[in-house]
Design a protein around this motif. Sequence first.
Motif, PDB file in Angstrom:
ATOM      1  N   ARG A 126       0.598  -1.701  -0.413  1.00  0.00           N
ATOM      2  CA  ARG A 126      -0.124  -0.406  -0.212  1.00  0.00           C
ATOM      3  C   ARG A 126       0.834   1.503   0.047  1.00  0.00           C
ATOM      4  O   ARG A 126       0.359   3.034  -0.611  1.00  0.00           O
ATOM      5  CB  ARG A 126      -1.125  -0.055   1.524  1.00  0.00           C
ATOM      6  CG  ARG A 126      -1.775  -1.260   0.962  1.00  0.00           C
ATOM      7  CD  ARG A 126      -2.637  -1.151   2.234  1.00  0.00           C
ATOM      8  NE  ARG A 126      -3.594  -0.230   2.776  1.00  0.00           N
ATOM      9  CZ  ARG A 126      -4.892  -0.832   2.039  1.00  0.00           C
ATOM     10  NH1 ARG A 126      -5.000  -1.539   1.282  1.00  0.00           N
ATOM     11  NH2 ARG A 126      -5.723   0.580   2.165  1.00  0.00           N
ATOM     12  N   LYS A 127       2.175   1.023   0.641  1.00  0.00           N
ATOM     13  CA  LYS A 127       3.072   2.205   0.473  1.00  0.00           C
ATOM     14  C   LYS A 127       4.271   2.067  -0.509  1.00  0.00           C
ATOM     15  O   LYS A 127       5.200   2.308   0.576  1.00  0.00           O
ATOM     16  CB  LYS A 127       3.063   2.803   2.394  1.00  0.00           C
ATOM     17  CG  LYS A 127       1.861   2.554   3.083  1.00  0.00           C
ATOM     18  CD  LYS A 127       1.205   3.844   2.140  1.00  0.00           C
ATOM     19  CE  LYS A 127      -0.262   4.146   3.320  1.00  0.00           C
ATOM     20  NZ  LYS A 127      -0.405   5.443   3.544  1.00  0.00           N
ATOM     21  N   SER A 128       3.955   2.353  -1.042  1.00  0.00           N
ATOM     22  CA  SER A 128       5.431   1.696  -1.661  1.00  0.00           C
ATOM     23  C   SER A 128       6.638   2.677  -2.281  1.00  0.00           C
ATOM     24  O   SER A 128       7.603   2.068  -2.454  1.00  0.00           O
ATOM     25  CB  SER A 128       4.950   1.927  -3.457  1.00  0.00           C
ATOM     26  OG  SER A 128       4.625   3.379  -4.355  1.00  0.00           O
ATOM     27  N   LYS A 129       6.530   3.774  -1.410  1.00  0.00           N
ATOM     28  CA  LYS A 129       7.192   4.808  -1.270  1.00  0.00           C
ATOM     29  C   LYS A 129       8.452   4.531   0.039  1.00  0.00           C
ATOM     30  O   LYS A 129       9.560   5.126   0.659  1.00  0.00           O
ATOM     31  CB  LYS A 129       7.141   5.933  -1.744  1.00  0.00           C
ATOM     32  CG  LYS A 129       7.213   6.487  -2.910  1.00  0.00           C
ATOM     33  CD  LYS A 129       6.773   7.708  -3.306  1.00  0.00           C
ATOM     34  CE  LYS A 129       6.151   7.989  -4.656  1.00  0.00           C
ATOM     35  NZ  LYS A 129       5.927   9.542  -5.254  1.00  0.00           N
ATOM     36  N   LEU A 130       7.878   3.997   0.775  1.00  0.00           N
ATOM     37  CA  LEU A 130       8.275   3.207   2.240  1.00  0.00           C
ATOM     38  C   LEU A 130       8.966   2.328   2.307  1.00  0.00           C
ATOM     39  O   LEU A 130       8.762   1.249   1.681  1.00  0.00           O
ATOM     40  CB  LEU A 130       6.580   2.923   3.129  1.00  0.00           C
ATOM     41  CG  LEU A 130       7.226   3.351   4.391  1.00  0.00           C
ATOM     42  CD1 LEU A 130       7.019   4.751   5.047  1.00  0.00           C
ATOM     43  CD2 LEU A 130       5.615   2.627   5.498  1.00  0.00           C
ATOM     44  N   ARG A 131       9.816   1.971   2.727  1.00  0.00           N
ATOM     45  CA  ARG A 131      11.079   1.240   3.353  1.00  0.00           C
ATOM     46  C   ARG A 131      10.907   0.163   4.256  1.00  0.00           C
ATOM     47  O   ARG A 131      10.484   1.256   5.796  1.00  0.00           O
ATOM     48  CB  ARG A 131      11.852   1.965   3.504  1.00  0.00           C
ATOM     49  CG  ARG A 131      13.505   0.986   3.838  1.00  0.00           C
ATOM     50  CD  ARG A 131      15.000   0.964   4.285  1.00  0.00           C
ATOM     51  NE  ARG A 131      15.714   0.213   4.420  1.00  0.00           N
ATOM     52  CZ  ARG A 131      16.559  -0.419   5.439  1.00  0.00           C
ATOM     53  NH1 ARG A 131      16.066   0.032   6.347  1.00  0.00           N
ATOM     54  NH2 ARG A 131      17.261  -0.955   4.819  1.00  0.00           N
ATOM     55  N   VAL A 132       9.923  -1.087   4.749  1.00  0.00           N
ATOM     56  CA  VAL A 132       9.917  -1.656   4.910  1.00  0.00           C
ATOM     57  C   VAL A 132      10.845  -2.556   5.372  1.00  0.00           C
ATOM     58  O   VAL A 132      10.698  -3.201   4.797  1.00  0.00           O
ATOM     59  CB  VAL A 132       8.204  -2.143   4.740  1.00  0.00           C
ATOM     60  CG1 VAL A 132       7.631  -3.352   6.186  1.00  0.00           C
ATOM     61  CG2 VAL A 132       7.171  -1.458   4.209  1.00  0.00           C
ATOM     62  N   VAL A 133      11.083  -3.182   7.175  1.00  0.00           N
ATOM     63  CA  VAL A 133      11.555  -3.476   8.031  1.00  0.00           C
ATOM     64  C   VAL A 133      10.979  -4.989   8.923  1.00  0.00           C
ATOM     65  O   VAL A 133      10.455  -3.910   9.789  1.00  0.00           O
ATOM     66  CB  VAL A 133      12.848  -3.390   8.422  1.00  0.00           C
ATOM     67  CG1 VAL A 133      14.364  -4.325   9.083  1.00  0.00           C
ATOM     68  CG2 VAL A 133      13.772  -2.640   6.811  1.00  0.00           C
TER      69      VAL A 133
END
Length: 92
Positions: A76-83
């Motif tokens: 949903r948040k393609s510009k967010l870095r998710v770890v």
Amino acid sequence: MITRRTLSAALVAAALPAQEKDPKMFADAEAYERFMGRWSRLVAPLLVDLAAVPDIGQVLDVGSGTGALAGAIAERKSKLRVVGIDPSKEYI
């Protein structure tokens, strides 16, 4: 309307009976996915919206389990870095 309290109560209520029947279930990622995965994938997008996750920046999913929430955030948040991290080696 889903509130945080309602969502939390539903998740806890769903997990408690399983712990009583098979305490080792949470050490088995495949069993956990069969039990909780179907619900996690349905609820995770709602939680992303409820939490007002920002569009940019970084998110750390602590105790990410099988990654349903981290995956929903990333979709949903393609510009967010998710770890995502989890203390159980079975989920990594």
